[in-house]
Motif scaffolding. Structure first.
Motif, short mmCIF file in Angstrom:
data_model
loop_
_atom_site.label_atom_id
_atom_site.label_comp_id
_atom_site.label_asym_id
_atom_site.label_seq_id
_atom_site.Cartn_x
_atom_site.Cartn_y
_atom_site.Cartn_z
N GLU A 27 0.83 -1.21 0.00
CA GLU A 27 0.00 0.00 0.00
C GLU A 27 0.86 1.26 0.00
O GLU A 27 0.52 2.26 -0.63
N GLY A 32 -3.32 3.96 -3.26
CA GLY A 32 -4.58 4.04 -3.98
C GLY A 32 -4.87 2.88 -4.92
O GLY A 32 -5.87 2.90 -5.62
N SER A 36 -10.49 -0.06 -1.05
CA SER A 36 -11.02 1.22 -0.58
C SER A 36 -12.48 1.01 -0.25
O SER A 36 -13.27 0.62 -1.12
N GLU A 38 -14.75 3.16 0.29
CA GLU A 38 -15.59 4.10 -0.42
C GLU A 38 -15.90 3.66 -1.85
O GLU A 38 -16.86 4.11 -2.45
N ALA A 39 -15.10 2.76 -2.40
CA ALA A 39 -15.34 2.25 -3.76
C ALA A 39 -16.47 1.23 -3.78
O ALA A 39 -16.96 0.86 -4.83
#
Length: 149
Positions: A27, A32, A36, A38-39
């Motif tokens: 990482e 990125g 994630s 949020e994905a």
């Protein structure tokens, strides 16, 4: 300085098979590029990240389908972390729901356990943030899991 070229598939495969320290290293080298929260907005998003077909988690029974889906959800979110129920100092988090007549379960809060085992103990994660996100994002799946239809 020499440039090193690495195929993305090789990095992702290395990440998936790495232990926690290896994942942290990858990482930091490739920010990125990996998991994630949020994905993930839907179960289909989660399946795309896991590289599986969402249809494989359908079995005709709402409870068993929800059970299959929740197991995958926690496997993806936990990224190799497994709760150690013999370790009393390791905190384990899970979503907490409030039942509203007419609309089913809705995400309410998160909770943690450290020395006891509650129903659904396997469905826990290592951070409060993950438990909250799972509870909010997949409340509909939990509703199928926790109610008799």
């Amino acid at each position: 300085m020499k440039t090193l070229k690495i195929k993305q598939d090789n990095v992702v495969n290395a990440y998936q098979s790495a232990d926690q320290e290896g994942k942290k290293l990858l990482e930091s080298l490739f920010p990125g590029q990996f998991f994630s929260m949020e994905a993930i907005k839907t179960f289909e998003d989660l399946c795309r990240i896991a590289g599986v077909d969402p249809k494989d988690y359908e079995c005709g029974d709402p409870f068993l389908t929800a059970c299959n889906k929740l197991q995958l959800i926690y496997r993806v979110f936990n990224q190799g972390w497994e709760p150690d129920f013999s370790n009393l100092s390791e905190w384990k988090y899970y979503p907490w729901f409030k039942y509203n007549a007419g609309s089913g379960f809705s995400y309410y809060d998160y909770d943690f356990t450290y020395s006891d085992t509650d129903v659904g103990a396997r469905l826990c994660t290592d951070t409060a943030e993950k438990a909250e996100y799972i509870g909010k994002t997949f409340a509909d799946i939990y509703n199928d899991f926790l109610t008799i239809k």
